[in-house]
Structures are given as C-alpha cells and as structure tokens.
Design a protein around this motif. Structure first.
Motif, PDB file in Angstrom:
ATOM      1  N   ASP A   1      12.372 -10.003   2.784  1.00 21.57           N
ATOM      2  CA  ASP A   1      12.395  -9.410   1.454  1.00 21.57           C
ATOM      3  C   ASP A   1      11.332  -9.991   0.530  1.00 21.57           C
ATOM      4  O   ASP A   1      11.284  -9.656  -0.642  1.00 21.57           O
ATOM      5  CB  ASP A   1      13.784  -9.596   0.830  1.00 21.57           C
ATOM      6  N   GLY A   2      10.464 -10.867   1.034  1.00 28.28           N
ATOM      7  CA  GLY A   2       9.395 -11.449   0.232  1.00 28.28           C
ATOM      8  C   GLY A   2       9.629 -12.880  -0.176  1.00 28.28           C
ATOM      9  O   GLY A   2       8.772 -13.487  -0.834  1.00 28.28           O
TER      10      GLY A   2
ATOM     11  N   GLY B   1       5.763  -2.769  -5.810  1.00 28.12           N
ATOM     12  CA  GLY B   1       5.380  -3.290  -4.500  1.00 28.12           C
ATOM     13  C   GLY B   1       5.083  -4.769  -4.486  1.00 28.12           C
ATOM     14  O   GLY B   1       4.372  -5.250  -3.609  1.00 28.12           O
ATOM     15  N   ARG B   2       5.644  -5.524  -5.458  1.00 26.62           N
ATOM     16  CA  ARG B   2       5.478  -6.981  -5.498  1.00 26.62           C
ATOM     17  C   ARG B   2       6.854  -7.598  -5.657  1.00 26.62           C
ATOM     18  O   ARG B   2       7.303  -7.823  -6.783  1.00 26.62           O
ATOM     19  CB  ARG B   2       4.559  -7.396  -6.640  1.00 26.62           C
ATOM     20  N   PRO B   3       7.546  -7.844  -4.565  1.00 29.56           N
ATOM     21  CA  PRO B   3       8.921  -8.345  -4.675  1.00 29.56           C
ATOM     22  C   PRO B   3       8.997  -9.583  -5.561  1.00 29.56           C
ATOM     23  O   PRO B   3       8.194 -10.505  -5.442  1.00 29.56           O
ATOM     24  CB  PRO B   3       9.295  -8.668  -3.229  1.00 29.56           C
TER      25      PRO B   3
ATOM     26  N   ARG C   1      17.574   3.399  -2.611  1.00 27.65           N
ATOM     27  CA  ARG C   1      16.271   2.871  -2.212  1.00 27.65           C
ATOM     28  C   ARG C   1      16.341   2.152  -0.869  1.00 27.65           C
ATOM     29  O   ARG C   1      15.396   2.141  -0.103  1.00 27.65           O
ATOM     30  CB  ARG C   1      15.761   1.880  -3.260  1.00 27.65           C
ATOM     31  N   GLU C   2      17.449   1.481  -0.629  1.00 29.75           N
ATOM     32  CA  GLU C   2      17.578   0.571   0.507  1.00 29.75           C
ATOM     33  C   GLU C   2      18.949   0.805   1.165  1.00 29.75           C
ATOM     34  O   GLU C   2      19.853  -0.022   1.059  1.00 29.75           O
ATOM     35  CB  GLU C   2      17.456  -0.876   0.001  1.00 29.75           C
TER      36      GLU C   2
ATOM     37  N   TRP D   1      10.172  -4.798  -6.801  1.00 24.56           N
ATOM     38  CA  TRP D   1      10.170  -4.975  -5.350  1.00 24.56           C
ATOM     39  C   TRP D   1       9.897  -3.700  -4.569  1.00 24.56           C
ATOM     40  O   TRP D   1       9.422  -3.754  -3.430  1.00 24.56           O
ATOM     41  CB  TRP D   1      11.504  -5.563  -4.883  1.00 24.56           C
ATOM     42  N   THR D   2      10.170  -2.520  -5.163  1.00 24.49           N
ATOM     43  CA  THR D   2      10.082  -1.268  -4.415  1.00 24.49           C
ATOM     44  C   THR D   2       8.642  -0.974  -4.000  1.00 24.49           C
ATOM     45  O   THR D   2       7.729  -1.069  -4.820  1.00 24.49           O
ATOM     46  CB  THR D   2      10.630  -0.115  -5.268  1.00 24.49           C
ATOM     47  N   PRO D   3       8.413  -0.614  -2.739  1.00 23.59           N
ATOM     48  CA  PRO D   3       7.040  -0.339  -2.291  1.00 23.59           C
ATOM     49  C   PRO D   3       6.402   0.787  -3.082  1.00 23.59           C
ATOM     50  O   PRO D   3       7.078   1.731  -3.504  1.00 23.59           O
ATOM     51  CB  PRO D   3       7.218   0.054  -0.817  1.00 23.59           C
ATOM     52  N   PRO D   4       5.073   0.732  -3.303  1.00 26.88           N
ATOM     53  CA  PRO D   4       4.385   1.820  -3.996  1.00 26.88           C
ATOM     54  C   PRO D   4       4.391   3.076  -3.106  1.00 26.88           C
ATOM     55  O   PRO D   4       4.517   2.959  -1.887  1.00 26.88           O
ATOM     56  CB  PRO D   4       2.972   1.266  -4.197  1.00 26.88           C
ATOM     57  N   SER D   5       4.291   4.254  -3.658  1.00 28.05           N
ATOM     58  CA  SER D   5       4.089   4.522  -5.077  1.00 28.05           C
ATOM     59  C   SER D   5       5.404   4.670  -5.840  1.00 28.05           C
ATOM     60  O   SER D   5       5.412   4.994  -7.034  1.00 28.05           O
ATOM     61  CB  SER D   5       3.297   5.826  -5.243  1.00 28.05           C
TER      62      SER D   5
END
Length: 482
Positions: A394-395, A307-309, A428-429, A299-303
């Motif tokens: 969150d996706g 980046g795919r929750p 991260r969040e 889920w974590t955004p790149p880089s």
C-alpha cells in the motif's frame, strides 16, 4: 450576540492581527489568552464600534444555511500583537460592551474551552528567535473543513460536510468542494485535541513553537530551523506544497511525529489569495456526488486520484484503518495497541511486554479510548512467530516497523461503506487484502517518522489517562528532538 473570525490565523510577534466581527452590541473588545499550563490572560484590545452583519446566503437557496464557500466579508479591525508576548497558541475572545472593563471570565483549565464567540491564532517568533527544536503544526485546513459556522443560537450547518458547495470549471481554481477560512465557528477542535496536549507539553517542560497549515504551505524554509515536527489530532487535509516541504525535511534528516489520525487523506488547494481552499472529495452535494471518483484522494491511482499514497509519508493510511460509527467522537472498543518489539527505545521506561518472554502480551492504552475515533493502518501479515510486518503493498516504506496493532473487530457495514456521506473505500478497493488495524509504528529515511495512527493520542496524553502512553510520548519527543 457576537461572533467573528480572523483575517489570518498566524501572526509574528510585533505585527498586527486582523479580526472580523459582527455584533448587535454598540461596542466590543477582544480579550487575549495564551494556552499553556493554565489559560493565561495577556491583555485586551481597545473598544471598537459594533456593527451587525449577516452571513452570505447559500448559493443553492437553502434557507437558514449560510454559504461555506465565500468570504463572509464582515467588518474588519486590527489589534497589535506586542513584541513581548511569547510565541504560542492564543485565543481571541470577543466581548460585548459592559459597564466594567474586566477580563472575560473563562475556565482556567485549557481542556474546557468549547464555545462560540472566540477563535484561535498562532503567534510565531521572528526568524532566528525560535523557542526550541520542536514545531507543533495546528491542523487548520481540517478545522475549517468541519467548521459548521454555528453560533450559540443558530445551527447553520455550513461546511465541507454539511450543505457543501461544489465549484465547477473556474479558470482560476480547480474543480471541487470550496471552503472559505473567513467564517466564524468557535474552537471545539482546540478544546478537544490541542488544549489538553499543550497543557501537558508545558507541564512536562517542553517549549514548542507553533505554525498553521498555511505557514507550512507558504514557507519551505521554516522547517529547517527545527528538529521535530508534530502533527496533532485530526490532520486530514494537506496541500501538495505542505507534503513536499515535510518530505524534503525528512529526506534532509528532520524528524516527524504523527500524533494524529486520518492524516493526509485528501489533497487540498489554496485559492482566493490563500483565504479559501478547494478539494475534490466524495461528499454529497444535495442528493448526488458531484464527481466520482473524487480526484483529490492521495492514495488512489491516477487519473482517478493523486497516485501518491499517504503511507509513503506517514507509514499508514485511513483506508487500512477506519472510523467508528455514531456521534463524534463516539465510544469504541478500549483494547489499546498490542505491543510488538518491546525492547525498542519507544517503549523505554514503560515495562511493557510483547509476549516473546513467554508471559502475556501487553496492550498500550488498554482501558482508554486511545484507538480512534479515526485511525490509520498499514497493510500487514503475520510471520510464523506471530509478529506483524508491513507488506508495503500500500506504499508503506520498507523500513517501517510495527510497534503496536489494534485490530478493528468486529467489522460492521458502517465501517466500510456509507458513513458521514462518504463514498468510501469498497468502491475503489473492493478486495480487502489485509486485516484492518490501527498501526503504531516507526521508520527511518534519513529522518525518523513515528506514527501514533490515531486521532485521540493527544487526548489520552493531555488528560493523563494512561501513564505508559505518556511515557512513549516523552520518549518520542526527547529522542526525535535531540
């Protein structure tokens, strides 16, 4: 002492099964059992000459800890898989020489199979001879990540979580923690999650085929021969190809039931001719983290991540759920899921209420350890009527409908921070924008996806601890396999 592992955990009917065994006995054989309503003995191998072998040393020089990152390269043997066996999940039990050639004595209840000196494998039907519309995916990547490679007399503590090995700058594979699937370790995961649920499936008349994570990774067409894919228990590690194949299956009208938790949390990469995998996670190596942020977080955004929750596949995420501290599987509150939308077909035949009729709201699975020990959730908010709706920030797909919530309260420090040597979500969040709750729900995107959002759903069903959880499971299996 005898222990071993399989060259590959899946084989088609009529093919040969590669087995690797180390033993101090002069001879050994392998007894085979099929899991179902009972543990069915199906035959034994010939006797093989026994050869003693040691595990490879840990590359960091850790005494008594074997390496989890390399093929143990124990002596290999082959056994035929008869064409008249039935597809299913099987046990290979390694038996040292005795005076009489008799089947190894095992408990006949599939839920009591914990132990060493045995391994599981999947027997697949030949293409075109599938058993029925349901495919059960055994989460083999997660099993190997947690496999300590212990035996009856020795705690080796060698896994992705205990004394892991981090591989840097190899031209043939990505950087990350490396785990070989050619290691022994026993079948605790099968005994806890799979065996009781497989017995329940058989007792309730469901004929299912089985596959492993590697089957799903390698074969993009396999899913097209089924209507429903089951993810069961603890299904944490997924490759890009596994996810792509399941997402395509859903887009083409296939259905998925995630009777699992902590699902699709890390991205894994098969290496070494698909006998090992690498994943860049947030696990300690010694006293340090090799690489932060860990780049294989879905889920974590790149880089900093993929980046795919995982929410876009499952509807839920571990970051909006959590795990209970303490010994595995640990005790936890037994509140169950607060029911929403009780008129939904998922709840047919349960008699459960959601409180909209003025009577008290019911809780699915109340009084049982249904929630956890690890569970997933969706970011949500309540409307004026007190109904929870996924926000999608969150996706989670727009069509996701929350059918049950289990608020994870009270929250303690272990819940968000260091546990099991993880560098967890606050780093991260740091802004927690939604209440944490296990979130049972469903969405449709051509195919339909149901998520139970908890690792222990199949445990409650398989051990028949709650009639309504069983009924919901029947409803999901019947509807989505039509």
């Amino acid at each position: 002492m005898i222990e071993g592992y399989l060259g590959r955990e899946s084989v088609c009917l009529g093919d040969r099964l590669a087995i690797h065994v180390a033993t101090t006995a002069v001879r050994f054989r392998v007894d085979f059992y099929r899991l179902g309503s009972v543990l069915e003995f199906v035959g034994s191998s010939d006797w093989f000459p026994g050869v003693a072998a040691a595990p490879p040393p840990h590359p960091d020089g850790l005494v008594e800890h074997a390496s989890p990152a390399v093929d143990w390269n124990w002596p290999g043997y082959e056994c035929a898989v008869p064409a008249d066996w039935r597809p299913g999940l099987y046990l290979a039990v390694f038996v040292e020489e005795s005076d009489e050639r008799v089947p190894c004595t095992l408990p006949n209840e599939p839920g009591t199979l914990r132990g060493f000196g045995r391994e599981f494998f999947v027997v697949r039907p030949r293409p075109g001879a599938e058993t029925g519309p349901i495919l059960y995916k055994k989460s083999t990547l997660t099993r190997h990540a947690y496999n300590h490679s212990d035996n009856e007399s020795q705690i080796r503590g060698s896994s992705l979580y205990d004394n892991p090995v981090y591989v840097l700058d190899k031209p043939t594979e990505p950087r990350g923690h490396k785990v070989s699937m050619h290691r022994p370790g026993g079948i605790n995961d099968v005994a806890y999650w799979d065996a009781p649920f497989i017995k329940w499936l058989a007792d309730n008349g469901y004929s299912v085929d089985f596959c492993t994570d590697l089957n799903l990774h390698e074969n993009p067409e396999m899913l097209s021969r089924y209507r429903l894919l089951l993810s069961v228990g603890h299904d944490e590690y997924w490759t890009e190809a596994m996810r792509a194949h399941v997402e395509r299956f859903i887009a083409q009208g296939g259905n998925v039931a995630f009777l699992s938790g902590n699902t699709c949390w890390w991205r894994a990469h098969f290496v070494d001719d698909n006998t090992a995998f690498v994943v860049d996670t947030d696990h300690h190596v010694g006293t340090t983290f090799p690489n932060l942020p860990a780049t294989d977080q879905w889920w974590t955004p790149p880089s900093d991540g993929v980046g795919r929750p995982e929410n876009s596949l499952t509807g839920v995420s571990f970051r909006n759920g959590g795990m209970w501290p303490g010994d595995w599987p640990g005790d936890r509150p037994r509140t169950g899921f607060a029911v929403q939308h009780a008129d939904h077909w998922v709840f047919a035949g349960t008699g459960l209420r959601d409180g909209t009729d003025g009577r008290p709201q019911d809780f699915l699975g109340a009084g049982t350890p249904l929630i956890g020990y690890e569970c997933d959730g969706a970011a949500f908010e309540y409307d004026d009527a007190g109904i929870a709706h996924a926000t999608g920030v969150d996706g989670t797909p727009e069509s996701f409908r929350i059918l049950g919530l289990a608020l994870l309260e009270p929250v303690n420090d272990d819940y968000y921070t260091m546990h099991m040597s993880h560098w967890n979500c606050p780093a991260r969040e740091p802004e927690i924008t939604s209440p944490r709750a296990a979130t049972m729900g469903i969405y449709t995107a051509n195919g339909t996806v149901f998520t139970a959002a908890t690792t222990d759903w199949p445990v409650i069903v398989g051990n028949r601890l709650d009639a309504n959880v069983e009924q919901v499971t029947r409803n999901v299996l019947n509807k989505l396999s039509e």
